[in-house]
Design an enzyme around this catalytic site. Sequence first.
Site, PDB file in Angstrom:
ATOM      1  N   VAL A   8       0.871  -1.171   0.000  1.00  0.00           N
ATOM      2  CA  VAL A   8       0.000   0.000   0.000  1.00  0.00           C
ATOM      3  C   VAL A   8       0.908   1.220   0.000  1.00  0.00           C
ATOM      4  O   VAL A   8       2.090   1.130   0.321  1.00  0.00           O
ATOM      5  CB  VAL A   8      -0.973   0.030   1.203  1.00  0.00           C
ATOM      6  CG1 VAL A   8      -2.031  -1.052   1.057  1.00  0.00           C
ATOM      7  CG2 VAL A   8      -0.244  -0.099   2.515  1.00  0.00           C
ATOM      8  N   SER A   9       0.345   2.361  -0.355  1.00  0.00           N
ATOM      9  CA  SER A   9       1.168   3.558  -0.536  1.00  0.00           C
ATOM     10  C   SER A   9       1.498   4.300   0.747  1.00  0.00           C
ATOM     11  O   SER A   9       2.519   4.965   0.829  1.00  0.00           O
ATOM     12  CB  SER A   9       0.481   4.518  -1.513  1.00  0.00           C
ATOM     13  OG  SER A   9       0.358   3.893  -2.770  1.00  0.00           O
ATOM     14  N   THR A  10       0.626   4.227   1.749  1.00  0.00           N
ATOM     15  CA  THR A  10       0.843   5.000   2.974  1.00  0.00           C
ATOM     16  C   THR A  10       0.731   4.123   4.208  1.00  0.00           C
ATOM     17  O   THR A  10       0.137   3.046   4.170  1.00  0.00           O
ATOM     18  CB  THR A  10      -0.177   6.153   3.107  1.00  0.00           C
ATOM     19  OG1 THR A  10      -1.471   5.592   3.313  1.00  0.00           O
ATOM     20  CG2 THR A  10      -0.180   7.053   1.876  1.00  0.00           C
ATOM     21  N   GLN A  13      -2.889   3.092   5.286  1.00  0.00           N
ATOM     22  CA  GLN A  13      -3.672   2.146   4.500  1.00  0.00           C
ATOM     23  C   GLN A  13      -3.529   0.725   5.042  1.00  0.00           C
ATOM     24  O   GLN A  13      -2.569   0.393   5.709  1.00  0.00           O
ATOM     25  CB  GLN A  13      -3.249   2.201   3.030  1.00  0.00           C
ATOM     26  CG  GLN A  13      -3.674   3.501   2.364  1.00  0.00           C
ATOM     27  CD  GLN A  13      -3.177   3.576   0.937  1.00  0.00           C
ATOM     28  OE1 GLN A  13      -2.003   3.379   0.677  1.00  0.00           O
ATOM     29  NE2 GLN A  13      -4.081   3.869   0.023  1.00  0.00           N
TER      30      GLN A  13
END
Length: 184
Positions: A8-10, A13
Amino acid sequence: MIIGYIRVSTQKQNLEVQQDTLNKYGIDKLYQEKASGRNTNRPILNEVIDYLRTNDILVIYDLSRLGRTVHQVMKLIEYFSQNSIGFISLKENLDITTPIGRAMVIIIASFNQMQVEIQNEKIREGIENAKAHGKHIGRKPISNDKVKIIKALKKEGYTNQEIANHLNISKRTVINYSSIEILK
């Protein structure tokens, strides 16, 4: 060996949906990462690539987890092909051992990259529109009183982090304001 990679990007998340899907598929080892797909130097992905051996299979949830640009994705797919490493993207049902599978990777990666570019374009347009209507973009400036406190604490020898903690602001804000002139 079947290796799973989820991303996931962050930090905020959640990886659960991807993890559940890969576990149902039947993986032997799972790697998890929280990093932007635009980043070409992702430590966990690099670890996965180093771990993969001939005849291993890398399984991901969807192609965008591998990268957000056509170049990133195709570079990895080429590496997998050259090293006889299988690759499966569950959401798109991709198999790179066939010509159609490789072509579909290019097409889907192109759409993923286009999606990112359109999103960035909308953000730029929104910022330009806000500026054109006189709206302030970014954080609000801090008060002259806080700037005075920053300068005084700096003179007393406090570190940037100590000042930031004391004033409940970021260290970067302390650094930015410690050298400017106080407005009257």
